[in-house]
Design a protein around this motif. Sequence first.
Motif, mmCIF file in Angstrom:
data_model
loop_
_atom_site.group_PDB
_atom_site.id
_atom_site.type_symbol
_atom_site.label_atom_id
_atom_site.label_comp_id
_atom_site.label_asym_id
_atom_site.label_seq_id
_atom_site.Cartn_x
_atom_site.Cartn_y
_atom_site.Cartn_z
ATOM 1 N N ALA A 75 -11.366 46.389 -14.169
ATOM 2 C CA ALA A 75 -12.311 47.092 -13.296
ATOM 3 C C ALA A 75 -12.942 48.277 -14.031
ATOM 4 C CB ALA A 75 -11.607 47.553 -12.019
ATOM 5 N N LYS A 76 -12.139 49.015 -14.793
ATOM 6 C CA LYS A 76 -12.677 50.130 -15.574
ATOM 7 C C LYS A 76 -13.684 49.635 -16.606
ATOM 8 C CE LYS A 76 -9.752 53.224 -17.069
ATOM 9 N NZ LYS A 76 -8.537 53.898 -17.561
ATOM 10 N N ARG A 77 -13.387 48.497 -17.229
ATOM 11 C CA ARG A 77 -14.298 47.921 -18.223
ATOM 12 C C ARG A 77 -15.626 47.536 -17.574
ATOM 13 N NH1 ARG A 77 -15.886 43.399 -19.937
ATOM 14 N NH2 ARG A 77 -14.523 42.065 -18.738
ATOM 15 N N LEU A 78 -15.560 46.955 -16.386
ATOM 16 C CA LEU A 78 -16.782 46.593 -15.665
ATOM 17 C C LEU A 78 -17.621 47.828 -15.346
ATOM 18 C CD1 LEU A 78 -15.402 43.943 -13.134
ATOM 19 C CD2 LEU A 78 -17.003 43.510 -15.010
ATOM 20 N N LEU A 79 -16.970 48.894 -14.914
ATOM 21 C CA LEU A 79 -17.686 50.131 -14.606
ATOM 22 C C LEU A 79 -18.296 50.755 -15.862
ATOM 23 C CD1 LEU A 79 -15.161 51.556 -12.025
ATOM 24 C CD2 LEU A 79 -17.585 51.091 -11.554
ATOM 25 N N GLU A 80 -17.522 50.798 -16.947
ATOM 26 C CA GLU A 80 -18.012 51.391 -18.196
ATOM 27 C C GLU A 80 -19.179 50.607 -18.773
ATOM 28 O OE1 GLU A 80 -14.495 51.624 -20.622
ATOM 29 O OE2 GLU A 80 -13.653 53.232 -19.411
ATOM 30 N N SER A 81 -19.156 49.280 -18.621
ATOM 31 C CA SER A 81 -20.230 48.445 -19.171
ATOM 32 C C SER A 81 -21.447 48.412 -18.246
ATOM 33 C CB SER A 81 -19.724 47.016 -19.391
ATOM 34 O OG SER A 81 -19.493 46.388 -18.132
ATOM 35 N N VAL B 184 -21.218 46.612 -13.017
ATOM 36 C CA VAL B 184 -21.123 46.929 -11.596
ATOM 37 C C VAL B 184 -21.437 48.410 -11.474
ATOM 38 C CG1 VAL B 184 -19.412 45.136 -11.072
ATOM 39 C CG2 VAL B 184 -18.646 47.430 -11.693
ATOM 40 N N SER B 185 -21.873 48.833 -10.294
ATOM 41 C CA SER B 185 -22.271 50.231 -10.167
ATOM 42 C C SER B 185 -21.324 51.063 -9.306
ATOM 43 C CB SER B 185 -23.698 50.336 -9.626
ATOM 44 O OG SER B 185 -23.810 49.644 -8.406
ATOM 45 N N GLU C 6 -17.429 47.572 -5.905
ATOM 46 C CA GLU C 6 -17.873 46.326 -6.552
ATOM 47 C C GLU C 6 -16.864 45.867 -7.602
ATOM 48 O OE1 GLU C 6 -22.178 45.549 -7.813
ATOM 49 O OE2 GLU C 6 -22.133 47.718 -7.437
ATOM 50 N N ALA C 7 -16.395 46.813 -8.406
ATOM 51 C CA ALA C 7 -15.459 46.476 -9.482
ATOM 52 C C ALA C 7 -14.147 45.935 -8.916
ATOM 53 C CB ALA C 7 -15.205 47.694 -10.365
ATOM 54 N N THR C 8 -13.620 46.612 -7.907
ATOM 55 C CA THR C 8 -12.337 46.167 -7.352
ATOM 56 C C THR C 8 -12.480 44.840 -6.618
ATOM 57 O OG1 THR C 8 -12.641 47.573 -5.393
ATOM 58 C CG2 THR C 8 -11.344 48.492 -7.218
ATOM 59 N N ASP C 9 -13.615 44.626 -5.940
ATOM 60 C CA ASP C 9 -13.856 43.328 -5.297
ATOM 61 C C ASP C 9 -13.912 42.220 -6.339
ATOM 62 O OD1 ASP C 9 -13.966 44.496 -2.797
ATOM 63 O OD2 ASP C 9 -16.163 44.400 -2.619
ATOM 64 N N ARG C 10 -14.581 42.501 -7.444
ATOM 65 C CA ARG C 10 -14.757 41.484 -8.481
ATOM 66 C C ARG C 10 -13.425 41.076 -9.102
ATOM 67 N NH1 ARG C 10 -19.215 41.188 -12.697
ATOM 68 N NH2 ARG C 10 -20.536 41.890 -11.001
ATOM 69 N N VAL C 11 -12.522 42.048 -9.335
ATOM 70 C CA VAL C 11 -11.243 41.718 -9.990
ATOM 71 C C VAL C 11 -10.126 41.405 -8.997
ATOM 72 C CG1 VAL C 11 -11.813 43.034 -12.067
ATOM 73 C CG2 VAL C 11 -10.469 44.127 -10.270
#
Length: 146
Positions: A24-30, A33-34, A38-43
């Motif tokens: 989730a942190k990687r998704l946010l850093e990249s 996801v905004s 969103e990040a937690t839902d995705r993972v």
Amino acid sequence: MSESKYFVVKQKAVPEVLSKVVEAKRLLESERVSTVQEATDRVGISRSSFYKYKDDVFPFHDNAKGKTITFMIQMDDEPGLLSDVLHIVADYQANILTIHQSIPINGIASLTLSVEILPNTGDLSSMVEAIEKLEGIQYLKILARE
């Protein structure tokens, strides 16, 4: 302050929730996801799980040499404490790139310190532990690894 210990654990031994927090942190850093939601839902984890572990779990990069590490440190406003922190960085032969210390509020100063990890820099975990063990260090967090 309770003493922090650092462990290097193989991924297969890490509980799934911690691996998902890192993802989730990687998704946010990249910026794929905004929002945290969103990040937690995705993972597939709860936001509360994310917030519970986000500051304490991050991937270990054994290829840290040549990287820049940025720390945020909250420390007592005591003469010589910043010097002690900088001496530890020097003792581990890391290159200091930037230092920014805020004006102390209620006797606590915030320090942002960016260091370059050189080929001859000592063990990063040991350096962080040595800084954390200094009398007057209240909090240390690795903000970024570039």
